[in-house]
Design a protein around this motif. Structure first.
Motif, PDB file in Angstrom:
ATOM      1  N   MET A   8       0.812  -1.213   0.000  1.00 56.50           N
ATOM      2  CA  MET A   8       0.000   0.000   0.000  1.00 56.50           C
ATOM      3  C   MET A   8       0.849   1.269   0.000  1.00 56.50           C
ATOM      4  SD  MET A   8      -2.905  -1.259  -0.467  1.00 56.50           S
ATOM      5  CE  MET A   8      -3.817   0.284  -0.484  1.00 56.50           C
ATOM      6  N   THR A   9       1.976   1.256   0.716  1.00 55.82           N
ATOM      7  CA  THR A   9       2.852   2.421   0.690  1.00 55.82           C
ATOM      8  C   THR A   9       3.443   2.621  -0.699  1.00 55.82           C
ATOM      9  OG1 THR A   9       3.403   2.380   3.048  1.00 55.82           O
ATOM     10  CG2 THR A   9       5.024   3.368   1.588  1.00 55.82           C
ATOM     11  N   MET A  10       3.808   1.545  -1.368  1.00 55.81           N
ATOM     12  CA  MET A  10       4.348   1.634  -2.726  1.00 55.81           C
ATOM     13  C   MET A  10       3.311   2.222  -3.684  1.00 55.81           C
ATOM     14  SD  MET A  10       6.425  -1.987  -2.841  1.00 55.81           S
ATOM     15  CE  MET A  10       7.322  -1.713  -4.367  1.00 55.81           C
ATOM     16  N   LEU A  11       2.063   1.819  -3.551  1.00 52.66           N
ATOM     17  CA  LEU A  11       1.004   2.356  -4.407  1.00 52.66           C
ATOM     18  C   LEU A  11       0.729   3.822  -4.081  1.00 52.66           C
ATOM     19  CD1 LEU A  11      -1.480  -0.674  -4.412  1.00 52.66           C
ATOM     20  CD2 LEU A  11      -0.048   0.095  -6.319  1.00 52.66           C
ATOM     21  N   GLU A  12       0.773   4.158  -2.795  1.00 47.75           N
ATOM     22  CA  GLU A  12       0.556   5.546  -2.388  1.00 47.75           C
ATOM     23  C   GLU A  12       1.661   6.459  -2.912  1.00 47.75           C
ATOM     24  OE1 GLU A  12      -1.226   6.358   1.764  1.00 47.75           O
ATOM     25  OE2 GLU A  12      -0.184   4.443   1.981  1.00 47.75           O
ATOM     26  N   GLN A  13       2.899   6.006  -2.801  1.00 49.63           N
ATOM     27  CA  GLN A  13       4.032   6.837  -3.213  1.00 49.63           C
ATOM     28  C   GLN A  13       3.975   7.191  -4.698  1.00 49.63           C
ATOM     29  OE1 GLN A  13       7.605   4.744  -1.964  1.00 49.63           O
ATOM     30  NE2 GLN A  13       7.644   5.803   0.000  1.00 49.63           N
ATOM     31  N   LYS A  14       3.450   6.282  -5.493  1.00 48.47           N
ATOM     32  CA  LYS A  14       3.351   6.515  -6.938  1.00 48.47           C
ATOM     33  C   LYS A  14       2.029   7.156  -7.343  1.00 48.47           C
ATOM     34  CE  LYS A  14       7.354   4.642  -7.916  1.00 48.47           C
ATOM     35  NZ  LYS A  14       8.481   5.460  -8.440  1.00 48.47           N
ATOM     36  N   GLY A  15       1.159   7.426  -6.364  1.00 46.35           N
ATOM     37  CA  GLY A  15      -0.120   8.040  -6.670  1.00 46.35           C
ATOM     38  C   GLY A  15      -1.087   7.120  -7.379  1.00 46.35           C
ATOM     39  N   ASP A  16      -0.912   5.801  -7.185  1.00 49.05           N
ATOM     40  CA  ASP A  16      -1.753   4.814  -7.875  1.00 49.05           C
ATOM     41  C   ASP A  16      -3.094   4.590  -7.194  1.00 49.05           C
ATOM     42  OD1 ASP A  16       0.113   4.180  -9.938  1.00 49.05           O
ATOM     43  OD2 ASP A  16       1.242   2.950  -8.508  1.00 49.05           O
ATOM     44  N   VAL A  17      -3.200   4.938  -5.913  1.00 53.75           N
ATOM     45  CA  VAL A  17      -4.449   4.693  -5.193  1.00 53.75           C
ATOM     46  C   VAL A  17      -4.922   5.926  -4.436  1.00 53.75           C
ATOM     47  CG1 VAL A  17      -4.098   2.203  -4.880  1.00 53.75           C
ATOM     48  CG2 VAL A  17      -3.252   3.816  -3.152  1.00 53.75           C
ATOM     49  N   LYS A  18      -6.234   5.966  -4.252  1.00 53.63           N
ATOM     50  CA  LYS A  18      -6.870   6.946  -3.384  1.00 53.63           C
ATOM     51  C   LYS A  18      -7.412   6.162  -2.195  1.00 53.63           C
ATOM     52  CE  LYS A  18     -10.978   9.895  -3.107  1.00 53.63           C
ATOM     53  NZ  LYS A  18     -12.193  10.368  -3.851  1.00 53.63           N
ATOM     54  N   LEU A  19      -6.858   6.393  -1.013  1.00 55.30           N
ATOM     55  CA  LEU A  19      -7.264   5.625   0.161  1.00 55.30           C
ATOM     56  C   LEU A  19      -8.715   5.903   0.542  1.00 55.30           C
ATOM     57  CD1 LEU A  19      -4.333   5.615   2.734  1.00 55.30           C
ATOM     58  CD2 LEU A  19      -4.923   3.898   1.032  1.00 55.30           C
ATOM     59  N   ILE A  20      -9.434   4.813   0.856  1.00 54.06           N
ATOM     60  CA  ILE A  20     -10.814   4.959   1.330  1.00 54.06           C
ATOM     61  C   ILE A  20     -10.986   4.358   2.724  1.00 54.06           C
ATOM     62  CG2 ILE A  20     -11.730   4.996  -1.015  1.00 54.06           C
ATOM     63  CD1 ILE A  20     -12.680   2.120  -0.604  1.00 54.06           C
ATOM     64  N   ALA A  21     -10.001   3.608   3.195  1.00 56.28           N
ATOM     65  CA  ALA A  21     -10.031   3.051   4.553  1.00 56.28           C
ATOM     66  C   ALA A  21      -8.600   2.709   4.941  1.00 56.28           C
ATOM     67  CB  ALA A  21     -10.901   1.808   4.628  1.00 56.28           C
ATOM     68  N   ASP A  22      -8.264   2.939   6.210  1.00 58.41           N
ATOM     69  CA  ASP A  22      -6.888   2.717   6.653  1.00 58.41           C
ATOM     70  C   ASP A  22      -6.854   2.073   8.031  1.00 58.41           C
ATOM     71  OD1 ASP A  22      -4.184   2.750   7.138  1.00 58.41           O
ATOM     72  OD2 ASP A  22      -3.892   4.853   6.610  1.00 58.41           O
ATOM     73  N   CYS A  23      -6.637   0.771   8.057  1.00 62.73           N
ATOM     74  CA  CYS A  23      -6.565   0.038   9.324  1.00 62.73           C
ATOM     75  C   CYS A  23      -5.121  -0.147   9.778  1.00 62.73           C
ATOM     76  CB  CYS A  23      -7.277  -1.306   9.208  1.00 62.73           C
ATOM     77  SG  CYS A  23      -9.062  -1.139   9.108  1.00 62.73           S
ATOM     78  N   ARG A  24      -4.266   0.764   9.341  1.00 61.62           N
ATOM     79  CA  ARG A  24      -2.914   0.833   9.880  1.00 61.62           C
ATOM     80  C   ARG A  24      -2.890   1.750  11.090  1.00 61.62           C
ATOM     81  NH1 ARG A  24      -0.248   2.500   4.181  1.00 61.62           N
ATOM     82  NH2 ARG A  24      -1.899   4.055   4.500  1.00 61.62           N
ATOM     83  N   THR A  25      -3.986   2.468  11.301  1.00 60.00           N
ATOM     84  CA  THR A  25      -4.096   3.374  12.444  1.00 60.00           C
ATOM     85  C   THR A  25      -5.224   2.903  13.359  1.00 60.00           C
ATOM     86  OG1 THR A  25      -5.740   4.852  11.456  1.00 60.00           O
ATOM     87  CG2 THR A  25      -3.419   5.268  10.923  1.00 60.00           C
ATOM     88  N   LEU A  26      -5.169   3.325  14.598  1.00 64.47           N
ATOM     89  CA  LEU A  26      -6.212   2.947  15.556  1.00 64.47           C
ATOM     90  C   LEU A  26      -7.532   3.597  15.190  1.00 64.47           C
ATOM     91  CD1 LEU A  26      -4.264   3.143  18.946  1.00 64.47           C
ATOM     92  CD2 LEU A  26      -4.576   1.186  17.424  1.00 64.47           C
ATOM     93  N   ARG A  27      -7.492   4.850  14.773  1.00 65.15           N
ATOM     94  CA  ARG A  27      -8.729   5.539  14.413  1.00 65.15           C
ATOM     95  C   ARG A  27      -9.380   4.887  13.197  1.00 65.15           C
ATOM     96  NH1 ARG A  27      -9.359  12.032  13.047  1.00 65.15           N
ATOM     97  NH2 ARG A  27     -11.585  11.968  12.510  1.00 65.15           N
ATOM     98  N   GLY A  28      -8.580   4.607  12.188  1.00 71.25           N
ATOM     99  CA  GLY A  28      -9.120   3.969  10.988  1.00 71.25           C
ATOM    100  C   GLY A  28      -9.672   2.584  11.267  1.00 71.25           C
ATOM    101  N   THR A  29      -9.015   1.863  12.172  1.00 71.54           N
ATOM    102  CA  THR A  29      -9.482   0.526  12.550  1.00 71.54           C
ATOM    103  C   THR A  29     -10.830   0.603  13.239  1.00 71.54           C
ATOM    104  OG1 THR A  29      -7.220  -0.323  12.757  1.00 71.54           O
ATOM    105  CG2 THR A  29      -8.950  -1.508  13.944  1.00 71.54           C
ATOM    106  N   ALA A  30     -10.985   1.576  14.143  1.00 65.84           N
ATOM    107  CA  ALA A  30     -12.264   1.748  14.851  1.00 65.84           C
ATOM    108  C   ALA A  30     -13.377   2.106  13.875  1.00 65.84           C
ATOM    109  CB  ALA A  30     -12.126   2.811  15.928  1.00 65.84           C
TER     110      ALA A  30
END
Length: 344
Positions: free
Chosen positions: A197-219
């Motif tokens: 996911m970081t590789m895709l983000e760095q190249k601008g390949d994805v637009k994040l819609i959910a992020d369970c790498r963080t506590l807030r996103g997981t909740a």
């Protein structure tokens, strides 16, 4: 009056105990050699386990630990069930699946307090995405069907009002194949772990819609804290070898404490070169994304098992939640003692 020789011997013994008080209180291990099964040992998901090896914390506890890396989580679990491994390092939801089948393998050390999974839509092939209902009829790449990445994607879809049949989930792995699948338009969205996911983000390949790498996103996705990577073993093993299990817990909680203050340079110096993805800058960028997800003290939060049970029930229509005894999914006894020992 003590004989001089006896007095000197007693004094020497007392001095030795004063220098090394742990020698007197160190419990005898039921077994010194322990086999831990894992799948994808080099991933961030199991970083505390690797650090326990690399920092010598297992050896410091008197353990000879062999970590056997398997090709898939199912194979690591099978090693535990067959008796070729004493402990498994895997996802917390494994404890639910096992218990649903009448087998009790509680978690006794939590390594991750969030799943370390993110989901995004293709900026090139799915630029029209606005909201979750837009996923209807689309193909979503996951590391494997039935995996944690699949579970997260299905929960995101369900919270957006979609049914399981509304979305097509495609197993694309968690390395180069996943990157290619999104970039070539084989899938319209991706739910995957690091470093994908970081590789895709760095190249601008994805637009994040959910992020369970963080506590807030997981909740937001799971509705509460979601236990992730953990060490689990059979109730029988924990009863028969409590000192050995405690020594393992001590080592891993010790590594969790080390991680709380470790800097980028500490990681680079400690980890094998093969774990660094061939790109140290990428590794550190990905680590920065998941750092918050790593457990602090090995303890399972009280509400965590209930969150995991609700997630499994939503994800798997055949899952029978009424069969689950929440208090037998985990024990915090070992991690709590380790926490007190290392003030984690």
């Amino acid at each position: 009056m003590l004989h001089r020789r006896a007095f000197c011997a007693a004094a020497a013994a007392g001095a030795a105990l004063a220098i090394a008080p742990g020698v007197r209180t160190q419990p005898r291990l039921e077994k010194n050699r322990v086999v831990i099964a894992v799948a994808g040992k080099a991933s961030f998901y199991y970083l505390p386990l690797t650090l326990s090896e690399q920092l010598g914390y297992f050896r410091a506890e008197g353990l000879d630990v062999e970590v056997v890396d398997h090709a898939a989580g199912a194979r690591a679990l099978q090693a535990l069930l067959s008796g070729s491994a004493d402990i498994c390092s895997g996802a917390f939801e494994h404890t639910l699946n096992l218990q649903a089948g009448g087998q009790f393998f509680p978690c006794f050390v939590l390594q991750g307090r969030a799943p370390q999974v993110a989901m995004g839509t293709s900026t090139k092939g799915f630029a029209a995405y606005q909201a979750v209902p837009d996923l209807r009829g689309r193909r979503v790449g996951v590391s494997a069907v039935g995996s944690a990445t699949h579970m997260m994607a299905s929960l995101v879809a369900a919270r957006g009002g979609l049914r399981p049949a509304d979305v097509q989930y495609v197993g694309v792995g968690s390395s180069a194949g996943a990157l290619s699948a999104l970039r070539t338009g084989q899938v319209d969205a991706m739910s995957n772990s690091e470093p994908v996911m970081t590789m895709l983000e760095q190249k601008g390949d994805v637009k994040l819609i959910a992020d369970c790498r963080t506590l807030r996103g997981t909740a937001e996705v799971f509705g509460g804290p979601m236990p992730a990577a953990c060490l689990y073993a059979s109730e029988d093993f924990l009863r028969r070898a409590p000192n050995t299990a405690q020594a393992v817990a001590n080592a891993v909680v010790h590594s969790l404490k080390w991680l709380q203050t470790a800097g980028p340079g500490d990681l680079i110096k400690t980890l094998p070169e093969s774990h660094l993805l061939g790109d140290r800058a990428l590794y550190l960028a990905a680590f920065d994304k998941v750092r918050e997800s790593i457990a602090l003290d090995g303890l399972v939060p009280p509400e965590g098992p209930r969150t995991a049970l609700a997630a499994m029930t939503t994800f798997d229509a055949s899952f029978r939640p009424e069969r689950i005894e929440l208090d037998r999914l985990y024990t915090n006894d070992f991690a709590q003692r380790a926490k007190e020992r290392y003030k984690a």
